[in-house]
Design a protein around this motif. Structure first.
Motif, PDB file in Angstrom:
ATOM      1  N   TYR A 114     -14.448  81.767  38.902  1.00 49.41           N
ATOM      2  CA  TYR A 114     -15.029  80.586  38.264  1.00 49.41           C
ATOM      3  C   TYR A 114     -14.637  80.513  36.787  1.00 49.41           C
ATOM      4  CZ  TYR A 114     -18.697  77.180  37.041  1.00 49.41           C
ATOM      5  OH  TYR A 114     -19.377  76.079  36.604  1.00 49.41           O
ATOM      6  N   ALA A 115     -14.565  81.677  36.123  1.00 51.49           N
ATOM      7  CA  ALA A 115     -14.230  81.711  34.702  1.00 51.49           C
ATOM      8  C   ALA A 115     -12.746  81.474  34.445  1.00 51.49           C
ATOM      9  CB  ALA A 115     -14.651  83.060  34.109  1.00 51.49           C
ATOM     10  N   ARG A 116     -11.889  81.689  35.438  1.00 52.65           N
ATOM     11  CA  ARG A 116     -10.444  81.585  35.233  1.00 52.65           C
ATOM     12  C   ARG A 116      -9.920  80.148  35.336  1.00 52.65           C
ATOM     13  NH1 ARG A 116      -7.112  86.525  37.042  1.00 52.65           N
ATOM     14  NH2 ARG A 116      -8.542  88.270  36.771  1.00 52.65           N
ATOM     15  N   VAL A 117     -10.680  79.270  35.991  1.00 52.88           N
ATOM     16  CA  VAL A 117     -10.168  77.926  36.284  1.00 52.88           C
ATOM     17  C   VAL A 117     -11.032  76.895  35.566  1.00 52.88           C
ATOM     18  CG1 VAL A 117      -9.681  76.237  38.092  1.00 52.88           C
ATOM     19  CG2 VAL A 117      -9.283  78.674  38.514  1.00 52.88           C
ATOM     20  N   GLU A 118     -10.376  75.945  34.919  1.00 51.23           N
ATOM     21  CA  GLU A 118     -11.086  74.860  34.253  1.00 51.23           C
ATOM     22  C   GLU A 118     -11.662  73.911  35.293  1.00 51.23           C
ATOM     23  OE1 GLU A 118     -10.168  71.326  30.941  1.00 51.23           O
ATOM     24  OE2 GLU A 118      -8.575  72.677  31.664  1.00 51.23           O
ATOM     25  N   ARG A 119     -12.827  73.362  34.972  1.00 53.55           N
ATOM     26  CA  ARG A 119     -13.489  72.449  35.906  1.00 53.55           C
ATOM     27  C   ARG A 119     -12.715  71.141  36.007  1.00 53.55           C
ATOM     28  NH1 ARG A 119     -15.378  76.377  36.119  1.00 53.55           N
ATOM     29  NH2 ARG A 119     -14.353  76.236  38.118  1.00 53.55           N
TER      30      ARG A 119
ATOM     31  N   GLU B   3      -8.039  74.560  43.840  1.00 55.51           N
ATOM     32  CA  GLU B   3      -8.720  73.273  43.998  1.00 55.51           C
ATOM     33  C   GLU B   3     -10.194  73.452  44.303  1.00 55.51           C
ATOM     34  OE1 GLU B   3      -7.441  70.383  43.294  1.00 55.51           O
ATOM     35  OE2 GLU B   3      -5.549  71.360  42.775  1.00 55.51           O
ATOM     36  N   VAL B   4     -10.507  74.435  45.140  1.00 52.22           N
ATOM     37  CA  VAL B   4     -11.907  74.699  45.474  1.00 52.22           C
ATOM     38  C   VAL B   4     -12.664  75.197  44.247  1.00 52.22           C
ATOM     39  CG1 VAL B   4     -13.448  76.105  46.889  1.00 52.22           C
ATOM     40  CG2 VAL B   4     -11.345  75.172  47.868  1.00 52.22           C
ATOM     41  N   ILE B   5     -12.020  76.103  43.484  1.00 54.77           N
ATOM     42  CA  ILE B   5     -12.678  76.664  42.303  1.00 54.77           C
ATOM     43  C   ILE B   5     -12.898  75.582  41.247  1.00 54.77           C
ATOM     44  CG2 ILE B   5     -12.438  78.359  40.456  1.00 54.77           C
ATOM     45  CD1 ILE B   5     -10.689  79.997  42.402  1.00 54.77           C
ATOM     46  N   ALA B   6     -11.904  74.719  41.051  1.00 57.67           N
ATOM     47  CA  ALA B   6     -12.006  73.694  40.009  1.00 57.67           C
ATOM     48  C   ALA B   6     -13.121  72.704  40.305  1.00 57.67           C
ATOM     49  CB  ALA B   6     -10.675  72.965  39.876  1.00 57.67           C
ATOM     50  N   ALA B   7     -13.393  72.451  41.573  1.00 57.40           N
ATOM     51  CA  ALA B   7     -14.421  71.482  41.943  1.00 57.40           C
ATOM     52  C   ALA B   7     -15.803  72.085  42.050  1.00 57.40           C
ATOM     53  CB  ALA B   7     -14.049  70.825  43.270  1.00 57.40           C
ATOM     54  N   ALA B   8     -15.924  73.423  41.946  1.00 58.48           N
ATOM     55  CA  ALA B   8     -17.227  74.073  42.104  1.00 58.48           C
ATOM     56  C   ALA B   8     -18.092  73.838  40.877  1.00 58.48           C
ATOM     57  CB  ALA B   8     -17.041  75.570  42.336  1.00 58.48           C
TER      58      ALA B   8
END
Length: 495
Positions: free
Chosen positions: A84-89, A42-47
């Motif tokens: 960052y590259a592994r998770v869709e925004r 969740e943190v990564i997707a929102a970054a």
């Protein structure tokens, strides 16, 4: 946290071939980066940038040594770029529509404009009570003390209102009420004394001084009711004036009846203001109810902070005053008072207030919608132009209607119309700057414009109408420059 905000080349998405997913053998150990991705998904997707993820990793206590041993990456920034590259925004949407602190109803603003203008009926109703020889500049009898008291009231009550609103902004309604309880009577006394001092300058002015004393008391009571959001109560207090003025015009009421109507409205306004303030007169040592006072230890608003608002009232009031009686001051008793001009400017303050709120609301929407500073400045300029155009259209409609209905009113057109629209522009722009906290700038510009017009009338330089239009145009240009600099900055629109 340290590190460059620029993306590194290897993480900028330069690869064009998609990665081929390969099943993990059942005997292979789980990839710790996959586990970390799942935990922080969740943190990564929102970054919006890998550095946000790096900050989270470092705040979680991960050192570079731990990252190298556990995840096989050089440091927190390299690991953050991988995550960052592994998770869709997936940016979270707000739960509901964004809050709009500047939303206000049009009806309330129109009501305020109405109660600003209706007291002018008192001058129509009380005109026979002011009969006497003309004053020195050719003004009607009683005008000098009335003007002196009115100007004093504008300055005092503007500053008093700001201080009371400051207490209300701190959540301390009891302190605001006590400020009004002390300041309103003091302002009425000062206004009455100045009116009587002005009446001593010439014969036949004492009737105007008495009227001006009542005017000072009314301004004090009206300030209390307006600050405490009791516009409807104030409108009720003006009911005798509203009903009595047509009757006086058509039936020719005797002077005692006119005085009784004026006194009734004044008594109602004072009584309603006292009803609002007296519950807050707590005895010494007794505190106001919880929720109606500011938290303990909070500093009181500075008295000096209210001074620019008093000067603002002086400058804007002077401009409106000259728009109404500038011709009489310059040309003597043969000229006509531009009553419809003053009424139009006063009534237009209601729509002006609503349009100011509308502009602030639209500017907040622009902050959320625009993706560049240039787009925001363009959106702000369009909204500002639209709001100002609507205000001037309303002002023009009010002025034309008033001129048609006012017996013996001077024609509105040419220089007089241009001057009215320029003064309206100055007033609206000054109020706009005041709403953004630039009250000192607005006060200085309006005060300088009023002073320049005073000097021009006193010395007889030029045609009064041309001078008035030139002064108003210059003030509007200066305010436009200040407004462009201030409103072009996105940070100025934060609430």
């Amino acid at each position: 946290m340290s590190g460059s905000l620029w993306l590194k080349a290897e993480s900028a998405g330069l690869d064009t071939l998609p990665a081929v997913p390969r099943p993990r053998p059942s005997w292979a150990a789980a990839d710790p980066i996959d586990d970390l991705t799942t935990r922080l998904e969740e943190v990564i997707a929102a970054a919006v940038h890998p550095d946000e993820i790096a900050a989270v990793l470092e705040s979680d206590g991960m050192t570079d040594d731990h990252i190298r041993l556990t995840y096989g990456r050089e440091n927190s920034f390299a690991l953050a770029e991988d995550l960052y590259a592994r998770v869709e925004r997936r940016y979270p949407e707000p739960d509901g529509p964004p809050a709009d602190p500047w939303h206000t109803g049009l009806g309330g603003c129109l009501l305020r404009g109405l109660v600003f203008a209706l007291p002018g009926l008192a001058y129509v109703l009380g005109a026979p009570l002011l009969a006497g020889p003309a004053a020195a500049p050719g003004l009607p009898a009683g005008t000098v003390p009335l003007l002196a008291g009115a100007v004093t009231g504008w300055v005092w009550n503007q500053a008093l209102s700001h201080r009371a609103y400051s207490w209300l902004g701190l959540g301390d309604r009891a302190a605001a009420a006590r400020t009004l309880l002390r300041g309103a009577p003091a302002g009425a006394l000062v206004g009455a004394l100045i009116a009587f001092a002005a009446a001593a300058a010439g014969p036949g002015e004492w009737g105007g001084a008495v009227f001006a004393a009542g005017q000072a008391v009314y301004l004090a009571a009206a300030t209390v009711l307006l600050v405490l959001d009791r516009e409807k109560a104030l409108l009720g207090a003006l009911a005798p004036l509203i009903a009595g003025t047509p009757a006086a015009h058509w039936l020719g009421l005797p002077d005692p009846a006119r005085a009784a109507l004026l006194g009734t409205s004044l008594a109602l306004a004072v009584g309603l203001a006292a009803r609002e303030l007296l519950p807050w007169t707590t005895p010494a040592g007794q505190q106001a109810p919880a929720g109606e006072r500011a938290p303990a230890g909070r500093a009181a608003p500075r008295l000096a902070a209210s001074v620019p608002y008093g000067l603002f009232g002086l400058g804007t009031g002077g401009l409106v005053l000259y728009a109404a009686i500038g011709d009489v001051v310059a040309e003597g008793a043969g000229a006509s008072v531009a009553g419809p001009t003053a009424v139009a400017l006063t009534l237009s303050m209601g729509p002006a207030e609503w349009l100011l709120h509308r502009f602030r609301s639209e500017s907040l929407a622009g902050l959320r919608a625009c993706t560049s500073a240039r787009a925001f400045r363009r959106t702000t300029a369009v909204t500002l132009s639209l709001c100002l155009t609507v205000y001037l259209a309303v002002l023009l409609a009010l002025a034309v209607t008033g001129t048609l209905l006012w017996p013996g009113a001077p024609d509105i057109g040419g220089t007089r119309l241009a001057s009215l629209l320029l003064i309206g522009t100055v007033l609206w722009a000054a109020l706009l700057l005041q709403s953004f906290g630039a009250v000192l700038t607005a006060a200085v510009v309006c005060g300088a414009a009023a002073a320049a017009q005073t000097v021009a009338l006193a010395t007889g330089v030029g045609d009064p109408r041309l001078v008035g239009a030139g002064v108003a145009g210059s003030a509007a240009a200066v305010l436009a420059v200040f407004g462009a600099v201030l409103l072009g900055r996105a940070t100025a629109h934060r609430t």
